[in-house]
Design a protein around this motif. Structure first.
Motif, mmCIF file in Angstrom:
data_model
loop_
_atom_site.group_PDB
_atom_site.id
_atom_site.type_symbol
_atom_site.label_atom_id
_atom_site.label_comp_id
_atom_site.label_asym_id
_atom_site.label_seq_id
_atom_site.Cartn_x
_atom_site.Cartn_y
_atom_site.Cartn_z
ATOM 1 N N UNK A 241 -4.615 -12.609 -13.920
ATOM 2 C CA UNK A 241 -3.800 -12.829 -12.735
ATOM 3 C C UNK A 241 -3.048 -11.615 -12.246
ATOM 4 N N UNK A 242 -1.967 -11.887 -11.533
ATOM 5 C CA UNK A 242 -1.171 -10.855 -10.879
ATOM 6 C C UNK A 242 -0.651 -9.814 -11.870
ATOM 7 N N UNK A 243 -0.293 -10.249 -13.059
ATOM 8 C CA UNK A 243 0.293 -9.304 -14.019
ATOM 9 C C UNK A 243 -0.676 -8.177 -14.373
ATOM 10 N N UNK A 244 -1.956 -8.368 -14.136
ATOM 11 C CA UNK A 244 -2.930 -7.310 -14.395
ATOM 12 C C UNK A 244 -3.376 -6.589 -13.125
ATOM 13 N N UNK A 245 -3.268 -7.248 -11.982
ATOM 14 C CA UNK A 245 -3.814 -6.690 -10.753
ATOM 15 C C UNK A 245 -2.787 -6.453 -9.654
ATOM 16 N N UNK A 246 -1.539 -6.853 -9.839
ATOM 17 C CA UNK A 246 -0.529 -6.661 -8.799
ATOM 18 C C UNK A 246 -0.178 -5.200 -8.640
ATOM 19 N N UNK A 247 -0.378 -4.650 -7.450
ATOM 20 C CA UNK A 247 -0.104 -3.238 -7.211
ATOM 21 C C UNK A 247 0.285 -3.021 -5.755
ATOM 22 N N UNK A 248 1.182 -3.843 -5.246
ATOM 23 C CA UNK A 248 1.581 -3.786 -3.847
ATOM 24 C C UNK A 248 2.256 -2.464 -3.509
ATOM 25 N N UNK A 249 1.751 -1.798 -2.474
ATOM 26 C CA UNK A 249 2.398 -0.608 -1.938
ATOM 27 C C UNK A 249 2.715 -0.785 -0.458
ATOM 28 N N UNK A 250 2.055 -1.733 0.187
ATOM 29 C CA UNK A 250 2.252 -1.968 1.613
ATOM 30 C C UNK A 250 1.326 -1.106 2.449
ATOM 31 N N UNK A 251 1.260 -1.443 3.728
ATOM 32 C CA UNK A 251 0.393 -0.709 4.648
ATOM 33 C C UNK A 251 0.858 0.739 4.781
ATOM 34 N N UNK A 252 2.172 0.955 4.858
ATOM 35 C CA UNK A 252 2.695 2.323 4.966
ATOM 36 C C UNK A 252 2.351 3.133 3.716
ATOM 37 N N UNK A 253 2.438 2.502 2.561
ATOM 38 C CA UNK A 253 2.084 3.179 1.313
ATOM 39 C C UNK A 253 0.611 3.557 1.276
ATOM 40 N N UNK A 254 -0.251 2.639 1.709
ATOM 41 C CA UNK A 254 -1.684 2.941 1.764
ATOM 42 C C UNK A 254 -1.939 4.079 2.749
ATOM 43 N N UNK A 255 -1.251 4.055 3.892
ATOM 44 C CA UNK A 255 -1.396 5.138 4.873
ATOM 45 C C UNK A 255 -0.964 6.478 4.306
ATOM 46 N N UNK A 256 0.163 6.487 3.602
ATOM 47 C CA UNK A 256 0.651 7.735 2.997
ATOM 48 C C UNK A 256 -0.344 8.248 1.962
#
Length: 184
Positions: A83-98
């Motif tokens: 689940x999330x505990x292994x795959x959660x890696x939120x950076x957001x759209x701005x983070x992906x852009x950076x």
């Protein structure tokens, strides 16, 4: 760190990065020896090998980076069997852009080294997407055979991509002479 030091030594045509790595490794092994030797002995007698055939495609990777609602109860991406505990890696759209700006526009010895390592961590983080992918081979090695999911390699990918972004910003400010010496 070994790959970074090797790439830096080649790019700079100096042996200093390898010497620094050797010194850091000697100190790290010396400090970790009481625990490291005991764990190594135990793992040699009772190996803990775990099957890992997980893979992540680029669509799922983008979902993992940009889905806002990720928590222990709600996985932001349809990952299985973990689940999330292994795959959660939120950076957001701005983070992906950076990260994309950093990986596309980083130049020079440092920028090139960051890009090569980020590409390696991306390939490892995608898992067993192909029989010749690096993760299936790495997972056969003793140190990594007990690791459950390849998604852990996405964390250093984010670190290197964001460092590449900072490198691009730094070089841009430096070229335009907008970087005061104190900030540098």
């Amino acid at each position: 760190l070994g790959v970074w030091a090797l790439l830096a030594a080649v790019a700079q045509r100096r042996v200093a990065p390898l010497v620094m790595l050797t010194a850091a490794a000697a100190v790290a092994v010396g400090l970790a020896a009481p625990k490291l030797l005991a764990v190594g002995d135990l793992m040699q007698r009772f190996p803990r090998k775990i099957d890992s055939q997980e893979s992540v495609d680029l669509g799922l990777l983008l979902n993992m980076f940009t889905t806002r609602f990720q928590s222990f109860e709600v996985a932001g991406a349809p990952t299985s069997p973990w689940g999330w505990h292994e795959y959660g890696i939120y950076t957001g759209v701005a983070g992906v852009g950076a990260m994309m700006v950093g990986l596309v526009f980083a130049t020079g010895n440092r920028g090139g080294t960051m890009k090569i390592l980020a590409a390696l961590f991306l390939l490892l983080g995608l898992g067993a997407f192909h029989p010749l992918a690096p993760w299936p081979w790495l997972h056969t090695q003793p140190l990594f055979s007990s690791q459950r999911v390849p998604s852990r390699f996405l964390l250093p990918l984010v670190l290197l991509a964001m460092l590449a972004f900072a490198h691009v910003i730094h070089r841009t400010l430096e070229r335009r002479r907008l970087l005061p010496p104190l900030v540098d």
